[in-house]
Design a protein around this motif. Structure first.
Motif, mmCIF file in Angstrom:
data_model
loop_
_atom_site.group_PDB
_atom_site.id
_atom_site.type_symbol
_atom_site.label_atom_id
_atom_site.label_comp_id
_atom_site.label_asym_id
_atom_site.label_seq_id
_atom_site.Cartn_x
_atom_site.Cartn_y
_atom_site.Cartn_z
ATOM 1 N N ARG A 127 -3.153 17.803 -29.242
ATOM 2 C CA ARG A 127 -3.114 18.577 -28.002
ATOM 3 C C ARG A 127 -1.677 18.961 -27.649
ATOM 4 O O ARG A 127 -0.757 18.142 -27.768
ATOM 5 C CB ARG A 127 -3.688 17.777 -26.826
ATOM 6 N N VAL A 128 -1.506 20.199 -27.205
ATOM 7 C CA VAL A 128 -0.254 20.621 -26.579
ATOM 8 C C VAL A 128 -0.323 20.214 -25.122
ATOM 9 O O VAL A 128 -1.242 20.602 -24.400
ATOM 10 C CB VAL A 128 -0.053 22.147 -26.702
ATOM 11 N N THR A 129 0.640 19.404 -24.681
ATOM 12 C CA THR A 129 0.602 18.854 -23.327
ATOM 13 C C THR A 129 1.550 19.561 -22.363
ATOM 14 O O THR A 129 1.436 19.399 -21.146
ATOM 15 C CB THR A 129 0.942 17.361 -23.347
ATOM 16 N N LYS A 130 2.491 20.326 -22.915
ATOM 17 C CA LYS A 130 3.446 21.035 -22.062
ATOM 18 C C LYS A 130 4.026 22.184 -22.862
ATOM 19 O O LYS A 130 4.184 22.076 -24.091
ATOM 20 C CB LYS A 130 4.568 20.096 -21.600
ATOM 21 N N SER A 131 4.341 23.295 -22.191
ATOM 22 C CA SER A 131 4.856 24.456 -22.904
ATOM 23 C C SER A 131 5.884 25.166 -22.039
ATOM 24 O O SER A 131 5.696 25.310 -20.830
ATOM 25 C CB SER A 131 3.714 25.419 -23.260
ATOM 26 N N GLY A 132 6.964 25.617 -22.647
ATOM 27 C CA GLY A 132 7.951 26.382 -21.902
ATOM 28 C C GLY A 132 9.282 26.462 -22.623
ATOM 29 O O GLY A 132 9.845 25.449 -23.021
ATOM 30 N N MET A 133 9.785 27.684 -22.817
ATOM 31 C CA MET A 133 11.102 27.882 -23.428
ATOM 32 C C MET A 133 12.154 27.955 -22.318
ATOM 33 O O MET A 133 11.919 28.576 -21.271
ATOM 34 C CB MET A 133 11.112 29.173 -24.257
ATOM 35 N N THR A 134 13.292 27.319 -22.538
ATOM 36 C CA THR A 134 14.302 27.209 -21.497
ATOM 37 C C THR A 134 15.603 27.908 -21.878
ATOM 38 O O THR A 134 15.960 28.026 -23.047
ATOM 39 C CB THR A 134 14.619 25.733 -21.183
ATOM 40 N N ARG A 135 16.293 28.351 -20.835
ATOM 41 C CA ARG A 135 17.660 28.852 -20.954
ATOM 42 C C ARG A 135 18.378 28.420 -19.688
ATOM 43 O O ARG A 135 17.837 28.567 -18.585
ATOM 44 C CB ARG A 135 17.688 30.378 -21.108
ATOM 45 N N ALA A 136 19.596 27.864 -19.826
ATOM 46 C CA ALA A 136 20.286 27.284 -18.672
ATOM 47 C C ALA A 136 21.703 27.815 -18.550
ATOM 48 O O ALA A 136 22.640 27.267 -19.146
ATOM 49 C CB ALA A 136 20.299 25.756 -18.772
ATOM 50 N N PRO A 137 21.911 28.880 -17.773
ATOM 51 C CA PRO A 137 23.272 29.375 -17.546
ATOM 52 C C PRO A 137 24.068 28.415 -16.660
ATOM 53 O O PRO A 137 23.494 27.643 -15.888
ATOM 54 C CB PRO A 137 23.037 30.704 -16.830
ATOM 55 N N VAL A 138 25.401 28.480 -16.785
ATOM 56 C CA VAL A 138 26.276 27.674 -15.938
ATOM 57 C C VAL A 138 27.104 28.605 -15.051
ATOM 58 O O VAL A 138 27.660 29.599 -15.521
ATOM 59 C CB VAL A 138 27.187 26.743 -16.768
ATOM 60 N N PHE A 139 27.144 28.275 -13.766
ATOM 61 C CA PHE A 139 27.880 29.051 -12.773
ATOM 62 C C PHE A 139 29.053 28.231 -12.231
ATOM 63 O O PHE A 139 28.966 27.003 -12.120
ATOM 64 C CB PHE A 139 26.961 29.435 -11.600
ATOM 65 N N ARG A 140 30.111 28.925 -11.847
ATOM 66 C CA ARG A 140 31.245 28.307 -11.177
ATOM 67 C C ARG A 140 31.140 28.570 -9.680
ATOM 68 O O ARG A 140 30.875 29.696 -9.256
ATOM 69 C CB ARG A 140 32.557 28.872 -11.719
ATOM 70 N N VAL A 141 31.356 27.522 -8.875
ATOM 71 C CA VAL A 141 31.391 27.651 -7.422
ATOM 72 C C VAL A 141 32.706 27.039 -6.921
ATOM 73 O O VAL A 141 33.444 26.399 -7.674
ATOM 74 C CB VAL A 141 30.186 26.951 -6.758
ATOM 75 N N GLY A 142 33.000 27.232 -5.620
ATOM 76 C CA GLY A 142 34.273 26.774 -5.078
ATOM 77 C C GLY A 142 34.372 25.273 -4.951
ATOM 78 O O GLY A 142 35.413 24.669 -5.229
ATOM 79 N N ASP A 143 33.298 24.662 -4.514
ATOM 80 C CA ASP A 143 33.289 23.207 -4.315
ATOM 81 C C ASP A 143 31.851 22.741 -4.213
ATOM 82 O O ASP A 143 30.914 23.532 -4.361
ATOM 83 C CB ASP A 143 34.094 22.818 -3.055
ATOM 84 N N VAL A 144 31.657 21.454 -3.948
ATOM 85 C CA VAL A 144 30.313 20.901 -3.941
ATOM 86 C C VAL A 144 29.477 21.454 -2.779
ATOM 87 O O VAL A 144 28.245 21.533 -2.875
ATOM 88 C CB VAL A 144 30.368 19.358 -3.920
ATOM 89 N N ALA A 145 30.142 21.856 -1.682
ATOM 90 C CA ALA A 145 29.400 22.465 -0.575
ATOM 91 C C ALA A 145 28.782 23.788 -1.013
ATOM 92 O O ALA A 145 27.626 24.092 -0.688
ATOM 93 C CB ALA A 145 30.313 22.669 0.631
ATOM 94 N N GLU A 146 29.550 24.587 -1.773
ATOM 95 C CA GLU A 146 29.003 25.838 -2.293
ATOM 96 C C GLU A 146 27.917 25.561 -3.334
ATOM 97 O O GLU A 146 26.954 26.328 -3.452
ATOM 98 C CB GLU A 146 30.112 26.692 -2.906
ATOM 99 N N ALA A 147 28.073 24.478 -4.085
ATOM 100 C CA ALA A 147 27.044 24.091 -5.047
ATOM 101 C C ALA A 147 25.737 23.796 -4.332
ATOM 102 O O ALA A 147 24.657 24.236 -4.753
ATOM 103 C CB ALA A 147 27.506 22.888 -5.856
ATOM 104 N N GLU A 148 25.831 23.033 -3.235
ATOM 105 C CA GLU A 148 24.625 22.720 -2.469
ATOM 106 C C GLU A 148 23.987 23.996 -1.926
ATOM 107 O O GLU A 148 22.757 24.155 -1.951
ATOM 108 C CB GLU A 148 24.975 21.777 -1.319
ATOM 109 N N ALA A 149 24.829 24.925 -1.442
ATOM 110 C CA ALA A 149 24.308 26.181 -0.905
ATOM 111 C C ALA A 149 23.601 26.989 -1.987
ATOM 112 O O ALA A 149 22.556 27.615 -1.739
ATOM 113 C CB ALA A 149 25.455 26.994 -0.293
ATOM 114 N N LEU A 150 24.160 26.981 -3.214
ATOM 115 C CA LEU A 150 23.519 27.703 -4.316
ATOM 116 C C LEU A 150 22.176 27.083 -4.664
ATOM 117 O O LEU A 150 21.185 27.796 -4.870
ATOM 118 C CB LEU A 150 24.438 27.701 -5.537
ATOM 119 N N VAL A 151 22.127 25.760 -4.719
ATOM 120 C CA VAL A 151 20.868 25.080 -5.017
ATOM 121 C C VAL A 151 19.818 25.443 -3.972
ATOM 122 O O VAL A 151 18.655 25.727 -4.309
ATOM 123 C CB VAL A 151 21.077 23.555 -5.077
#
Length: 408
Positions: A127-151
């Protein structure tokens, strides 16, 4: 050009020698076979190496236009079959021959033995139990506060990202986006349902469109379209845990008398070998795969069916279990990140297309995705047969004698 392929090739060789053309430009001035012949003759002349065998390929060179650059011929790998073996899958049901291309002697014999034992037990379930191809870009932000805002923005705008991504493809569907924050770096792991395509190119193009939407509406700046959290063609724990491509499991219960008569050992011996070798040994080694040789079957079936050979590194990310039961031996293989497709890429090459035809999975499935699921289940059962055979050989102490008897 003329109707004489040899004359066309000679003309191309002269133009390269005169500096009029470069090797990668030959297909623009002749058909693909003449270009490959000319390029091969130039390489032979420059290196003093005879490439007659490389040039003796059995399909029109233009069939490989999408798969290779600077073609000079083909590398031919011996291909055999294991089985037939009975598969009770979610997408495939019945007997199948398993096509395998390899240069490793005794591999087909070992997998074939495992298939016969699986069949004697009534076949394997998959049985196939899970399916999905992934791609994960990386972004630069100013600081962790901007990281939280992006999330937070990503969580609130997944529909917008889905619209941007899916506008690039008529088949792929964005299923989810998972953010990961490391200081001022934010990784967004996009997962797609790519149907019967392996889907790496599809996911990359779709993610690029989604990344543009992120940059338009946030302070984030795209650094790289692939941030290695995907993770493609590298050993990675995230693929073992979250999966990539198809996550697929195959299992079987072998009656005790079949184990003893066909494998010349006991369920208890095989279970102990599996625990001490595949689990304890792999853990001590820091391995990401807890199996005996799943990569052997994955690689051989990838080559036979036109899959991306480099993705064997993720395809062999598998766990084998073995348990002695009153009625016999339970064995399973779970492959966490098997990246396969039945359309696109190398599946369009003639010999690889025939390998898919052997399995009855060539082309798009009905419903979409069914053929790639079936291919994953076939590979999983092949891996199961291979694990069973090798564990039994180790349990009966017949591994070296089997190689000796086959002259390998």
């Amino acid at each position: 050009m003329t109707d004489d392929p040899d004359a066309d090739a000679d003309a191309l060789v002269r133009r390269v020698r005169d500096g009029d053309l470069r090797l990668h430009e030959l297909e623009d001035h002749a058909d693909a076979d003449a270009a490959a012949t000319a390029r091969r003759r130039i390489v032979e002349s420059d290196t003093g190496v005879d490439l007659d065998a490389v040039g003796a390929y059995g399909f029109p060179a233009d069939r490989a236009d999408a798969n290779i650059e600077n073609m000079i011929g083909a590398a031919q790998v011996p291909m055999g079959v294991a089985g037939p073996v009975t598969i009770h899958g979610g997408a495939v049901d019945g007997e199948r021959y398993l096509p395998m291309a390899t240069t490793e002697g005794a591999l087909l014999a070992s997998v074939n033995r495992g298939c016969s034992v699986v069949d004697a037990a009534g076949g394997a379930t998959a049985r196939v139990t899970k399916s999905g191809m992934t791609r994960a870009p990386v972004f630069r932000v100013g600081d962790v506060a901007e990281a939280e805002a992006l999330v937070e923005w990503v969580r609130e705008n997944e529909d917008r990202l889905r619209e941007a991504a899916e506008a690039t493809t008529s088949h792929g569907e964005l299923t989810d986006v998972t953010p990961y924050v490391v200081g001022d770096s934010v990784f967004l792991r996009f997962r797609y349902d790519t149907k019967d395509a392996m889907g790496m190119n599809m996911a990359t193009i779709a993610t690029r469109a989604a990344a543009e939407a992120v940059e338009e509406s946030t302070t984030a700046s795209l650094v790289a379209l692939s941030g290695n959290l995907c993770t493609d063609k590298k050993p990675a724990a995230i693929n073992a845990v979250e999966g990539r491509g198809r996550s697929v499991t195959a299992d079987v219960v072998i009656p005790r008398d079949v184990v003893e008569e066909r494998l010349h050992t006991t369920p208890e011996a095989i279970a102990e070998v599996n625990t001490r070798k595949n689990h304890v040994g792999s853990a001590k080694a820091g391995s990401l795969g807890f199996n005996a040789h799943v990569a052997n079957v994955v690689a051989a079936m990838f080559l036979a069916t036109g899959q991306d050979a480099a993705q064997v590194v993720e395809g062999s990310n598998a766990i084998t279990t073995a348990e002695a039961r009153e009625e016999g031996l339970y064995v399973s293989v779970s492959l966490a990140s098997l990246e396969v497709g039945t359309v696109g890429g190398g599946t369009k090459l003639p010999t690889q297309g025939e390998g898919l035809d052997l399995l009855g999975v060539a082309g798009g499935g009905d419903p979409p995705g069914a053929n790639a699921d079936a291919l994953a289940e076939c590979i999983a059962v092949g891996a199961l047969a291979g694990e069973l055979s090798l564990l039994a050989a180790l349990g009966s102490r017949h591994l070296s004698s089997a190689h000796e008897s086959l002259g390998r």
